[in-house]
Design a protein around this motif. Structure first.
Motif: not given
Length: 420
Positions: A258-266
């Motif tokens: 699995w992959t969890v987005p953490l602090a992706t570009p926003t």
């Protein structure tokens, strides 16, 4: 979440930290009722922290020639191993009374620094042990001019396996930049945060007996950024990606579960910003990821703040986000003990708020446990058997000019900072 102050012990004098991060210069570990602190001048001081009340009591001190500084420490073979950031990049093993057992200079393999500038010194980035051996990841960074005249990063790095007597059982060399190690069950996991050369794998899992690669993984993103931290589990690993700002759960062969987005570009107010997930701690109950500073996709300065900068994010064993909580500022590392983790909150170089200086405790499954407030920044932490310790360093922010805090060791019991 409850908050408190704790008994302290003086660590001497040190130049105060500034608004920008200067890199690690202190370390602390817990072993057999002692908190052993490695300081910015390369010395070690051991404090008795075995009792639940009262301040830490000094037991012994080991003095060096003033080479800066001890940046990593782990218990090993009844004593401890420490690593320096210094011209020699030394790894030292001490017994329980502080006496030197053996030492190894990594500059023998990494080469001498280009200059005596701190970030160019040989650096023992991480230490880990499986009981039988101590493993060390060391690197040296330099700038090189390419054939096209451009300035380029270059790393020399070695992962070492040391026997208890200091014998080097094997070495694993690359031109990547190792940042974190974990060792367990015949495996040694190495996370590389930058790969500017031939080595292009953010994670390498080595055989503990011979140092040969078992499997490799990479986020597959463009650029030099790769991984920030790794934790081995019985059937795989959890890793933070600096390439796409996500957390990954991998199986025993490196396949992604699995992959969890953490602090992706926003997008925040017209600026696209992100934050690196720098640390992870994981057990069978789940994982906790910790993010760092906000950066803009364009340039270096921004007024925007990523909504998940300086945040601990709790994730279930299946990859579902369970909780998140602030950690106050940039964390240089984690202290861990089973499901408990201690996060040292150093300065936020964009928004400097002294009220955020603290050691924060979290439970993998349940989230925030408690807070130990400090005047200065917290730069290193350890937790074991209900005892938590933290190194505080003084700080002077450029837009305030006031020195806050002192160089000292804090001690508390985990029960005393538990939520009511």
């Amino acid at each position: 979440m409850s908050s408190q102050r704790a008994p302290t012990a003086d660590l001497g004098d040190v130049a105060p930290a500034r608004s920008r991060h200067g890199g690690r210069r202190s370390a602390v570990t817990l072993t057999d009722g002692l908190a052993v602190v490695g300081t910015a001048d390369g010395d070690l001081t051991a404090f008795d922290v075995s009792t639940e009340s009262g301040p830490p009591r000094r037991r012994w001190r080991y003095e060096t020639d003033g080479e800066p500084s001890v940046v990593a420490a782990v218990p090993f073979d009844g004593g401890l191993v420490v690593g320096e950031r210094s011209a020699r990049g030394e790894i030292r093993c001490h017994d329980a009374d502080g006496d030197l057992r053996w030492r190894y200079e990594t500059r023998t393999d990494l080469g001498d620094p280009q200059q005596e500038t701190r970030f160019l010194l040989p650096f023992v980035a991480s230490l880990a042990t499986d009981g039988d051996r101590c493993y060390a990841a060391a690197r040296r960074y330099e700038r090189r001019t390419g054939d096209d005249g451009t300035d380029r990063r270059h790393f020399e790095s070695v992962v070492y396996a040391f026997a208890p007597d200091g014998t080097v059982d094997w070495m694993y060399r690359t031109d990547g930049s190792p940042i974190s190690l974990d060792a367990d069950d015949g495996r040694v996991a190495v996370a590389y945060n930058r790969c500017p050369g031939d080595h292009q794998h953010g994670l390498v899992v080595l055989d503990a007996d011979g140092g040969d690669p078992r499997w490799m993984w990479d986020p597959g993103t463009d650029g030099q950024r790769r991984a920030g931290d790794v934790v081995l589990l019985e059937d795989g690993a959890v890793v933070t990606s600096h390439g796409d700002y996500c957390g990954y759960r991998l199986d025993g062969g490196g396949r992604e579960r699995w992959t969890v987005p953490l602090a992706t570009p926003t997008d925040v107010g017209g600026d696209t910003v992100y934050a690196y997930p720098n640390h992870v701690h994981a057990t069978d109950e789940g994982a906790v990821f910790v993010t760092g500073n906000t950066y803009p996709e364009e340039g270096r300065e921004t007024d925007a703040r990523h909504p998940r900068e300086h945040t601990a994010v709790g994730v279930s064993p299946d990859g579902d986000r369970r909780w998140d909580a602030p950690v106050g500022g940039f964390a240089s590392g984690l202290g861990t003990d089973g499901p408990l983790l201690a996060v040292p909150g150093a300065q936020n170089f964009r928004d400097r708020d002294a009220d955020d200086h603290a050691l924060r405790l979290f439970d993998v499954a349940d989230g925030p446990v408690g807070t130990l407030d400090t005047d200065g920044v917290v730069t290193a932490a350890a937790v074991s058997d209900r005892i938590a310790v933290a190194v505080e360093e003084p700080v002077v922010y450029h837009d305030e000019g006031r020195e806050r805090g002192a160089y000292r060791l804090h001690k508390t019991t985990t029960g005393s900072v538990m939520r009511p």
